[in-house]
Design a protein around this motif. Sequence first.
Motif, PDB file in Angstrom:
ATOM      1  N   GLN A  40       0.827  -1.212   0.000  1.00 17.91           N
ATOM      2  CA  GLN A  40       0.000   0.000   0.000  1.00 17.91           C
ATOM      3  C   GLN A  40       0.862   1.263   0.000  1.00 17.91           C
ATOM      4  OE1 GLN A  40      -3.313   0.199  -0.446  1.00 17.91           O
ATOM      5  NE2 GLN A  40      -3.127  -1.994  -0.799  1.00 17.91           N
ATOM      6  N   LEU A  41       1.968   1.231   0.726  1.00 17.58           N
ATOM      7  CA  LEU A  41       2.870   2.387   0.727  1.00 17.58           C
ATOM      8  C   LEU A  41       3.487   2.608  -0.651  1.00 17.58           C
ATOM      9  CD1 LEU A  41       4.637   1.943   4.174  1.00 17.58           C
ATOM     10  CD2 LEU A  41       2.981   3.703   3.536  1.00 17.58           C
ATOM     11  N   MET A  42       3.849   1.534  -1.308  1.00 18.58           N
ATOM     12  CA  MET A  42       4.422   1.657  -2.648  1.00 18.58           C
ATOM     13  C   MET A  42       3.399   2.195  -3.639  1.00 18.58           C
ATOM     14  SD  MET A  42       7.529   1.031  -2.315  1.00 18.58           S
ATOM     15  CE  MET A  42       7.966   1.119  -4.020  1.00 18.58           C
ATOM     16  N   ILE A  43       2.159   1.734  -3.525  1.00 19.16           N
ATOM     17  CA  ILE A  43       1.104   2.244  -4.403  1.00 19.16           C
ATOM     18  C   ILE A  43       0.906   3.736  -4.159  1.00 19.16           C
ATOM     19  CG2 ILE A  43      -1.399   2.160  -4.813  1.00 19.16           C
ATOM     20  CD1 ILE A  43      -1.205  -0.883  -4.466  1.00 19.16           C
ATOM     21  N   ALA A  44       0.946   4.153  -2.880  1.00 17.42           N
ATOM     22  CA  ALA A  44       0.792   5.577  -2.554  1.00 17.42           C
ATOM     23  C   ALA A  44       1.928   6.399  -3.159  1.00 17.42           C
ATOM     24  CB  ALA A  44       0.747   5.755  -1.037  1.00 17.42           C
ATOM     25  N   VAL A  45       3.152   5.890  -3.097  1.00 17.54           N
ATOM     26  CA  VAL A  45       4.299   6.610  -3.667  1.00 17.54           C
ATOM     27  C   VAL A  45       4.164   6.707  -5.188  1.00 17.54           C
ATOM     28  CG1 VAL A  45       6.794   6.444  -4.071  1.00 17.54           C
ATOM     29  CG2 VAL A  45       5.864   6.072  -1.780  1.00 17.54           C
ATOM     30  N   ILE A  46       3.752   5.614  -5.819  1.00 14.43           N
ATOM     31  CA  ILE A  46       3.585   5.625  -7.281  1.00 14.43           C
ATOM     32  C   ILE A  46       2.494   6.603  -7.692  1.00 14.43           C
ATOM     33  CG2 ILE A  46       2.816   4.228  -9.250  1.00 14.43           C
ATOM     34  CD1 ILE A  46       4.284   1.852  -7.862  1.00 14.43           C
ATOM     35  N   TYR A  47       1.347   6.529  -7.022  1.00 13.48           N
ATOM     36  CA  TYR A  47       0.252   7.450  -7.358  1.00 13.48           C
ATOM     37  C   TYR A  47       0.657   8.896  -7.086  1.00 13.48           C
ATOM     38  CZ  TYR A  47      -3.086   3.580  -7.814  1.00 13.48           C
ATOM     39  OH  TYR A  47      -3.758   2.458  -8.205  1.00 13.48           O
ATOM     40  N   GLY A  48       1.381   9.125  -6.003  1.00 16.11           N
ATOM     41  CA  GLY A  48       1.855  10.475  -5.694  1.00 16.11           C
ATOM     42  C   GLY A  48       2.813  10.990  -6.741  1.00 16.11           C
ATOM     43  N   GLY A  49       3.624  10.106  -7.327  1.00 20.11           N
ATOM     44  CA  GLY A  49       4.547  10.498  -8.375  1.00 20.11           C
ATOM     45  C   GLY A  49       3.856  10.777  -9.693  1.00 20.11           C
ATOM     46  N   ILE A  50       2.767  10.060  -9.962  1.00 23.65           N
ATOM     47  CA  ILE A  50       2.042  10.246 -11.221  1.00 23.65           C
ATOM     48  C   ILE A  50       1.213  11.523 -11.195  1.00 23.65           C
ATOM     49  CG2 ILE A  50       0.189   9.310 -12.667  1.00 23.65           C
ATOM     50  CD1 ILE A  50       1.168   6.520 -11.880  1.00 23.65           C
ATOM     51  N   TYR A  51       0.533  11.752 -10.091  1.00 21.56           N
ATOM     52  CA  TYR A  51      -0.388  12.884  -9.991  1.00 21.56           C
ATOM     53  C   TYR A  51       0.229  13.985  -9.137  1.00 21.56           C
ATOM     54  CZ  TYR A  51      -3.962   9.741 -11.785  1.00 21.56           C
ATOM     55  OH  TYR A  51      -4.675   8.873 -12.553  1.00 21.56           O
ATOM     56  N   SER A  52       0.513  15.127  -9.764  1.00 23.93           N
ATOM     57  CA  SER A  52       0.948  16.291  -8.996  1.00 23.93           C
ATOM     58  C   SER A  52      -0.261  17.205  -8.872  1.00 23.93           C
ATOM     59  CB  SER A  52       2.109  16.996  -9.692  1.00 23.93           C
ATOM     60  OG  SER A  52       1.729  17.364 -10.992  1.00 23.93           O
ATOM     61  N   LEU A  53      -0.820  17.278  -7.688  1.00 20.40           N
ATOM     62  CA  LEU A  53      -2.087  17.967  -7.480  1.00 20.40           C
ATOM     63  C   LEU A  53      -1.856  19.403  -7.039  1.00 20.40           C
ATOM     64  CD1 LEU A  53      -3.956  15.098  -5.654  1.00 20.40           C
ATOM     65  CD2 LEU A  53      -3.995  15.655  -8.075  1.00 20.40           C
ATOM     66  N   GLY A  54      -2.584  20.296  -7.647  1.00 18.03           N
ATOM     67  CA  GLY A  54      -2.530  21.713  -7.307  1.00 18.03           C
ATOM     68  C   GLY A  54      -3.932  22.274  -7.170  1.00 18.03           C
ATOM     69  N   ASP A  55      -4.115  23.559  -7.547  1.00 16.20           N
ATOM     70  CA  ASP A  55      -5.410  24.220  -7.410  1.00 16.20           C
ATOM     71  C   ASP A  55      -6.077  24.524  -8.751  1.00 16.20           C
ATOM     72  OD1 ASP A  55      -5.183  24.215  -4.668  1.00 16.20           O
ATOM     73  OD2 ASP A  55      -4.208  26.183  -4.597  1.00 16.20           O
ATOM     74  N   SER A  56      -5.526  24.067  -9.852  1.00 18.54           N
ATOM     75  CA  SER A  56      -6.080  24.391 -11.166  1.00 18.54           C
ATOM     76  C   SER A  56      -7.229  23.437 -11.529  1.00 18.54           C
ATOM     77  CB  SER A  56      -4.987  24.293 -12.229  1.00 18.54           C
ATOM     78  OG  SER A  56      -4.559  22.952 -12.338  1.00 18.54           O
ATOM     79  N   GLN A  57      -7.906  23.746 -12.624  1.00 17.84           N
ATOM     80  CA  GLN A  57      -9.021  22.907 -13.085  1.00 17.84           C
ATOM     81  C   GLN A  57      -8.527  21.521 -13.469  1.00 17.84           C
ATOM     82  OE1 GLN A  57     -12.276  23.502 -13.082  1.00 17.84           O
ATOM     83  NE2 GLN A  57     -12.743  21.534 -13.981  1.00 17.84           N
ATOM     84  N   SER A  58      -7.398  21.432 -14.129  1.00 11.09           N
ATOM     85  CA  SER A  58      -6.874  20.115 -14.510  1.00 11.09           C
ATOM     86  C   SER A  58      -6.475  19.310 -13.271  1.00 11.09           C
ATOM     87  CB  SER A  58      -5.687  20.260 -15.455  1.00 11.09           C
ATOM     88  OG  SER A  58      -4.594  20.863 -14.795  1.00 11.09           O
ATOM     89  N   SER A  59      -6.057  19.994 -12.225  1.00 11.56           N
ATOM     90  CA  SER A  59      -5.720  19.312 -10.983  1.00 11.56           C
ATOM     91  C   SER A  59      -6.973  18.700 -10.348  1.00 11.56           C
ATOM     92  CB  SER A  59      -5.064  20.279 -10.005  1.00 11.56           C
ATOM     93  OG  SER A  59      -4.809  19.641  -8.780  1.00 11.56           O
ATOM     94  N   ILE A  60      -8.094  19.405 -10.465  1.00 10.69           N
ATOM     95  CA  ILE A  60      -9.349  18.861  -9.940  1.00 10.69           C
ATOM     96  C   ILE A  60      -9.733  17.615 -10.721  1.00 10.69           C
ATOM     97  CG2 ILE A  60     -11.826  19.336  -9.681  1.00 10.69           C
ATOM     98  CD1 ILE A  60     -11.030  22.260  -9.120  1.00 10.69           C
ATOM     99  N   GLN A  61      -9.539  17.644 -12.022  1.00  6.63           N
ATOM    100  CA  GLN A  61      -9.814  16.457 -12.828  1.00  6.63           C
ATOM    101  C   GLN A  61      -8.846  15.334 -12.478  1.00  6.63           C
ATOM    102  OE1 GLN A  61      -9.530  18.220 -16.701  1.00  6.63           O
ATOM    103  NE2 GLN A  61     -11.719  18.752 -16.770  1.00  6.63           N
ATOM    104  N   ASP A  62      -7.599  15.668 -12.194  1.00  8.67           N
ATOM    105  CA  ASP A  62      -6.630  14.659 -11.760  1.00  8.67           C
ATOM    106  C   ASP A  62      -7.052  14.028 -10.439  1.00  8.67           C
ATOM    107  OD1 ASP A  62      -5.042  14.969 -13.959  1.00  8.67           O
ATOM    108  OD2 ASP A  62      -3.523  16.195 -12.949  1.00  8.67           O
ATOM    109  N   ARG A  63      -7.584  14.835  -9.532  1.00 11.35           N
ATOM    110  CA  ARG A  63      -8.063  14.304  -8.250  1.00 11.35           C
ATOM    111  C   ARG A  63      -9.174  13.290  -8.464  1.00 11.35           C
ATOM    112  NH1 ARG A  63      -6.616  18.040  -3.759  1.00 11.35           N
ATOM    113  NH2 ARG A  63      -5.614  19.775  -4.792  1.00 11.35           N
ATOM    114  N   PHE A  64     -10.097  13.614  -9.365  1.00  4.62           N
ATOM    115  CA  PHE A  64     -11.188  12.689  -9.652  1.00  4.62           C
ATOM    116  C   PHE A  64     -10.643  11.391 -10.238  1.00  4.62           C
ATOM    117  CE2 PHE A  64     -14.507  10.956 -12.403  1.00  4.62           C
ATOM    118  CZ  PHE A  64     -15.501  10.759 -11.451  1.00  4.62           C
ATOM    119  N   GLY A  65      -9.701  11.507 -11.161  1.00  2.00           N
ATOM    120  CA  GLY A  65      -9.079  10.315 -11.742  1.00  2.00           C
ATOM    121  C   GLY A  65      -8.342   9.497 -10.696  1.00  2.00           C
ATOM    122  N   LEU A  66      -7.627  10.175  -9.808  1.00  2.00           N
ATOM    123  CA  LEU A  66      -6.894   9.486  -8.747  1.00  2.00           C
ATOM    124  C   LEU A  66      -7.844   8.773  -7.789  1.00  2.00           C
ATOM    125  CD1 LEU A  66      -4.249   8.841  -7.291  1.00  2.00           C
ATOM    126  CD2 LEU A  66      -4.448  11.040  -6.125  1.00  2.00           C
TER     127      LEU A  66
END
Length: 113
Positions: free
Chosen positions: A44-70
Amino acid sequence: VGRAGRVAGRAAASGATQFGLLLRRAWREVARSRGALAIKVVQQLMIAVIYGGIYSLGDSQSSIQDRFGLLSLIAIGAGNLAIASTIRAFPKEKSIVNAERAKGMYSVAPYFL
């Protein structure tokens, strides 16, 4: 009280007692397999690190879409892991459940909760 601790074809214990019995048995099974538990935690920790590396989340509209995908990816992955664990455990549990049900320790409903 009839044969094997049953009352008129039903298990003698209440639903809460039956659920408690099953919960304690499941907890002992998890506690016995510390190696498997450690592997699951690392997984589970490795999955969290991988997902964290793939998705860089911020405050933009695309970041909100990334959150939904994540969140969708996490939900689907968690469901798949739960189903895979259940499928692997079912054959081992089947004989135990059949023997305990024959003794009248619990009915089917608490087992599936």
